[in-house]
Motif scaffolding. Sequence first.
Motif, PDB file in Angstrom:
ATOM      1  N   LEU A 175       0.838  -1.210   0.000  1.00 56.57           N
ATOM      2  CA  LEU A 175       0.000   0.000   0.000  1.00 56.57           C
ATOM      3  C   LEU A 175       0.866   1.250   0.000  1.00 56.57           C
ATOM      4  O   LEU A 175       0.566   2.232  -0.674  1.00 56.57           O
ATOM      5  CB  LEU A 175      -0.883   0.045   1.252  1.00 56.57           C
ATOM      6  CG  LEU A 175      -2.136  -0.800   1.267  1.00 56.57           C
ATOM      7  CD1 LEU A 175      -2.964  -0.439   2.492  1.00 56.57           C
ATOM      8  CD2 LEU A 175      -2.950  -0.609   0.005  1.00 56.57           C
ATOM      9  N   GLN A 176       1.959   1.200   0.772  1.00 57.32           N
ATOM     10  CA  GLN A 176       2.857   2.361   0.818  1.00 57.32           C
ATOM     11  C   GLN A 176       3.460   2.604  -0.565  1.00 57.32           C
ATOM     12  O   GLN A 176       3.599   3.746  -1.001  1.00 57.32           O
ATOM     13  CB  GLN A 176       3.943   2.147   1.875  1.00 57.32           C
ATOM     14  CG  GLN A 176       3.367   2.218   3.287  1.00 57.32           C
ATOM     15  CD  GLN A 176       4.280   1.624   4.349  1.00 57.32           C
ATOM     16  OE1 GLN A 176       5.007   0.665   4.091  1.00 57.32           O
ATOM     17  NE2 GLN A 176       4.228   2.167   5.545  1.00 57.32           N
ATOM     18  N   ASN A 195       0.774   4.103  -2.759  1.00 56.17           N
ATOM     19  CA  ASN A 195       0.589   5.521  -2.459  1.00 56.17           C
ATOM     20  C   ASN A 195       1.654   6.387  -3.123  1.00 56.17           C
ATOM     21  O   ASN A 195       1.395   7.519  -3.506  1.00 56.17           O
ATOM     22  CB  ASN A 195       0.583   5.744  -0.951  1.00 56.17           C
ATOM     23  CG  ASN A 195      -0.721   5.279  -0.309  1.00 56.17           C
ATOM     24  OD1 ASN A 195      -1.773   5.317  -0.948  1.00 56.17           O
ATOM     25  ND2 ASN A 195      -0.656   4.836   0.934  1.00 56.17           N
ATOM     26  N   PRO A 200       0.968   5.489  -7.960  1.00 59.25           N
ATOM     27  CA  PRO A 200      -0.423   5.108  -8.237  1.00 59.25           C
ATOM     28  C   PRO A 200      -0.578   4.184  -9.449  1.00 59.25           C
ATOM     29  O   PRO A 200      -1.590   3.488  -9.558  1.00 59.25           O
ATOM     30  CB  PRO A 200      -1.113   6.457  -8.466  1.00 59.25           C
ATOM     31  CG  PRO A 200      -0.266   7.438  -7.720  1.00 59.25           C
ATOM     32  CD  PRO A 200       1.137   6.944  -7.859  1.00 59.25           C
ATOM     33  N   LYS A 248     -13.310   5.490   4.342  1.00 57.11           N
ATOM     34  CA  LYS A 248     -12.109   6.016   4.989  1.00 57.11           C
ATOM     35  C   LYS A 248     -12.335   6.397   6.455  1.00 57.11           C
ATOM     36  O   LYS A 248     -11.515   6.096   7.318  1.00 57.11           O
ATOM     37  CB  LYS A 248     -11.640   7.230   4.195  1.00 57.11           C
ATOM     38  CG  LYS A 248     -10.159   7.476   4.243  1.00 57.11           C
ATOM     39  CD  LYS A 248      -9.779   8.474   3.164  1.00 57.11           C
ATOM     40  CE  LYS A 248      -8.302   8.781   3.214  1.00 57.11           C
ATOM     41  NZ  LYS A 248      -7.883   9.623   2.078  1.00 57.11           N
ATOM     42  N   SER A 277      -1.570   8.879   5.870  1.00 60.34           N
ATOM     43  CA  SER A 277      -0.651   8.534   4.780  1.00 60.34           C
ATOM     44  C   SER A 277      -0.986   7.159   4.227  1.00 60.34           C
ATOM     45  O   SER A 277      -0.962   6.947   3.021  1.00 60.34           O
ATOM     46  CB  SER A 277       0.806   8.516   5.249  1.00 60.34           C
ATOM     47  OG  SER A 277       1.076   9.615   6.052  1.00 60.34           O
ATOM     48  N   LEU A 278      -1.307   6.217   5.118  1.00 60.45           N
ATOM     49  CA  LEU A 278      -1.584   4.857   4.663  1.00 60.45           C
ATOM     50  C   LEU A 278      -2.848   4.803   3.809  1.00 60.45           C
ATOM     51  O   LEU A 278      -2.919   4.057   2.843  1.00 60.45           O
ATOM     52  CB  LEU A 278      -1.729   3.919   5.868  1.00 60.45           C
ATOM     53  CG  LEU A 278      -1.913   2.448   5.504  1.00 60.45           C
ATOM     54  CD1 LEU A 278      -0.671   1.911   4.806  1.00 60.45           C
ATOM     55  CD2 LEU A 278      -2.246   1.611   6.714  1.00 60.45           C
ATOM     56  N   LEU A 295      -4.095   7.095   1.901  1.00 66.73           N
ATOM     57  CA  LEU A 295      -4.051   8.007   0.746  1.00 66.73           C
ATOM     58  C   LEU A 295      -4.696   7.430  -0.498  1.00 66.73           C
ATOM     59  O   LEU A 295      -5.310   8.135  -1.283  1.00 66.73           O
ATOM     60  CB  LEU A 295      -2.577   8.302   0.410  1.00 66.73           C
ATOM     61  CG  LEU A 295      -1.987   9.637   0.812  1.00 66.73           C
ATOM     62  CD1 LEU A 295      -0.545   9.725   0.293  1.00 66.73           C
ATOM     63  CD2 LEU A 295      -2.815  10.786   0.267  1.00 66.73           C
ATOM     64  N   PHE A 296      -4.547   6.113  -0.686  1.00 71.77           N
ATOM     65  CA  PHE A 296      -5.045   5.468  -1.910  1.00 71.77           C
ATOM     66  C   PHE A 296      -6.572   5.481  -1.992  1.00 71.77           C
ATOM     67  O   PHE A 296      -7.134   5.254  -3.053  1.00 71.77           O
ATOM     68  CB  PHE A 296      -4.524   4.027  -2.008  1.00 71.77           C
ATOM     69  CG  PHE A 296      -5.130   3.105  -0.979  1.00 71.77           C
ATOM     70  CD1 PHE A 296      -6.237   2.332  -1.300  1.00 71.77           C
ATOM     71  CD2 PHE A 296      -4.609   3.023   0.305  1.00 71.77           C
ATOM     72  CE1 PHE A 296      -6.807   1.497  -0.361  1.00 71.77           C
ATOM     73  CE2 PHE A 296      -5.176   2.196   1.256  1.00 71.77           C
ATOM     74  CZ  PHE A 296      -6.281   1.429   0.922  1.00 71.77           C
TER      75      PHE A 296
END
Length: 156
Positions: A81-82, A85, A88, A122, A149-150, A152-153
């Motif tokens: 995931l990081q 982010n 993309p 979210k 931050s995690l 963000l997607f």
Amino acid sequence: MLQVTVEQQDQQTRLILAGPIDDQAGPALRATLPQMRKQVLVNFSEVEYFNSLGIRTWVNFLRVLRDGREVAYEHCPMDFLQQINMMPALSQGVEIQSFQADFACKSCGFEKSIGFTCRIGKAALREEMGRQVCERCGSSLSLQEDAESLLLFLKE
Ligand SMILES: [Zn+2]
């Protein structure tokens, strides 16, 4: 070496990946393309890591995979995931259904990976992540990354 398992159910193909996604993953991934149905669900739970060449391999594979198909990801590890982010293109046009997040207890050091479903949205995810409790000592568990931050997607 990446292990790829293909499971078919009606219109859906589940692609289960295990091992590293690196520069050698391309042929194993591309070999599955003729078996792909209209909907493809990619399970990342056993993926060990993506290296930089693996990221490029995946972006190229995804471009072909998405052609005429709906693609979704499930059980994405937190480090993936990081990477999503930051890049993309790794999940361009893809629905991320679920992921794993890594937590640690600041009181006793206990560490745990917990699965979450994106469908709840979210705000609910943020809330659920904030109320995880250490099963060893009862203190609250901290996410090993900033929740904003995690997530963000996710758009909402
Ligand atoms: Zn604890």
